[in-house]
Design an enzyme around this catalytic site. Structure first.
Site, mmCIF file in Angstrom:
data_model
loop_
_atom_site.group_PDB
_atom_site.id
_atom_site.type_symbol
_atom_site.label_atom_id
_atom_site.label_comp_id
_atom_site.label_asym_id
_atom_site.label_seq_id
_atom_site.Cartn_x
_atom_site.Cartn_y
_atom_site.Cartn_z
ATOM 1 N N CYS A 121 32.044 12.276 18.387
ATOM 2 C CA CYS A 121 31.016 13.319 18.335
ATOM 3 C C CYS A 121 29.865 12.904 17.433
ATOM 4 O O CYS A 121 29.944 13.025 16.204
ATOM 5 C CB CYS A 121 31.633 14.624 17.852
ATOM 6 S SG CYS A 121 30.413 15.925 17.632
ATOM 7 N N CYS A 126 28.387 15.617 15.247
ATOM 8 C CA CYS A 126 29.224 16.011 14.102
ATOM 9 C C CYS A 126 29.122 14.978 12.981
ATOM 10 O O CYS A 126 29.096 15.326 11.812
ATOM 11 C CB CYS A 126 30.701 16.110 14.498
ATOM 12 S SG CYS A 126 31.011 16.955 16.035
ATOM 13 N N ASP A 127 29.124 13.701 13.348
ATOM 14 C CA ASP A 127 29.346 12.650 12.351
ATOM 15 C C ASP A 127 28.180 11.685 12.147
ATOM 16 O O ASP A 127 28.239 10.843 11.253
ATOM 17 C CB ASP A 127 30.593 11.830 12.745
ATOM 18 C CG ASP A 127 31.832 12.712 12.814
ATOM 19 O OD1 ASP A 127 31.938 13.631 11.978
ATOM 20 O OD2 ASP A 127 32.674 12.493 13.693
#
Ligand code: NAP
Length: 326
Positions: free
Chosen positions: A134, A137-138
């Site tokens: 992701c 997300c990261d």
């Protein structure tokens, strides 16, 4: 007697649209939102292809609105991990991780699909330690660092483009010599000076499991077999998704890749069980098509329940008319 007329499992665009429609049909649906509430749009930034938002809308904001809209019309939403379902007996039974069970006359499955892994061992071992599925997300963790993206579809291009905000260089590793991604995404990726491509290749290994962090990858050229070390700090895997259908395996018809088979709208092989969204769609897989199929599932469930109540009324009437003589 069942607990509910309709239970919906899954809270992405398909599940929440099914909830909106069944709630507005006065069926008082219960939606079980699962541990990854909101589905894949929660992992997205700007959604530019959801009709009605000229300037786009952030994925999590869209899901917040959809949830509030479904609740406004009377959907009960609970968080829970569904451990098992019994679709062989009626009403259907759903068992949650906390041991609670509930029954329903009809079920709408909208459990979506999950990101796939390379399955080379080191990818899962280094998950959360430099390997991610992701980017939104990261990606932030890779400011000023070189990274790789595996895959050649729209997801891989979207992630690669997004990651250039943070990374010094994004190397896309793709197993063929042409991309699967749509033309517009290809054009954007090719035009981005921070993105490089390694064609006809796969990630054979990710270093360094012993150190618990990513220090590089081993790239295998699939035409020559040559192995090349590429030092970098992060790997994003964007090679597609697997439908979340394990719960239903053996009780409902799945295709050879595990997707639920639907016919005649959203109908599954079990009467009264309907499927919507990515769990039954390996072709379109868009938020808007998921929402559309959620609407179809709600209407199909409503018609199925109408049929059930007509059948019950007919049985009651027959029992009443024959009862006194019996
Ligand atoms: P996808 O289209 O199935 O692409 C998966 C990619 O990963 C393919 O390039 C595939 O290679 C590669 N791949 C699969 N298994 C692999 C493995 N084991 N090792 C190495 N590479 C592997 O999946 P997706 O990109 O997630 O897209 C799914 C759907 O969502 C598509 O319909 C897409 O259009 C849509 N989508 C749209 C957008 C957008 O419009 N902005 C964004 C994301 C997704 P091959 O090409 O060789 O098969």
């Amino acid at each position: 007697m069942s607990d509910r007329k309709v239970i919906i499992i899954g809270s992405g665009p398909a599940g929440l649209t099914a909830a909106l429609y069944t709630a507005r049909a006065n069926l008082k649906p219960l939606l079980i939102e699962g541990l990854e509430a909101g589905g894949q749009l929660m992992l997205t930034t700007m959604v530019e292809n959801w009709p009605g938002f000229r300037d786009g809308i952030m994925g999590p904001d869209l899901m917040t609105e959809m949830k509030a809209q479904a609740e406004r019309f009377g959907t009960d939403i609970i968080r829970g991990d569904v451990m098992s379902v019994d679709l062989r007996n009626r009403p259907f039974t759903i068992r949650l991780g906390d041991g609670k069970t509930m029954t329903a006359d009809s079920l709408i499955i909208a459990t979506g699909a999950s990101a796939r892994w390379l399955e080379i061992g080191s990818d899962r071992k280094l998950s959360g330690h430099g390997v991610s599925t992701c980017a939104t997300c990261d990606g932030y963790f890779f400011r000023g660092k070189p990274i790789a993206v595996a895959g050649g579809g729209d997801s891989a291009m979207e992630e690669a483009i997004y990651l250039t905000r943070f990374a010094t260089k994004v190397t896309v590793i793709h197993r063929r010599d042409s991309l699967r991604a749509s033309k517009i995404m290809q054009d954007k990726a090719f035009a981005n000076p921070k993105i490089e491509f390694i064609w006809d290749s796969e990630i054979a290994d990710i270093s360094d499991v012993a150190r618990g962090e990513v220090t590089g990858i081993v790239v295998r050229n699939l035409k020559t077999g040559t192995l090349t070390q590429v030092p970098l700090d992060g790997v994003f895997i964007a090679i597609g998704h697997t439908p979340n259908t394990e719960l239903f395996r053996g009780q409902i018809e799945l295709d050879e890749t595990g997707y639920i088979v639907t016919r005649d709208g959203s109908r599954t092989s079990v009467p009264g069980v309907f499927a919507a969204g990515d769990v039954q769609d390996h072709i379109y897989r868009q938020a808007v098509t998921a929402a559309g199929s959620g609407c179809m599932a709600a209407i199909d469930a409503e018609r199925y329940l109408e049929g059930l109540s007509v059948a019950v009324e007919a049985t009651d009437a027959a029992a009443y008319s024959t009862g006194p003589q019996a």
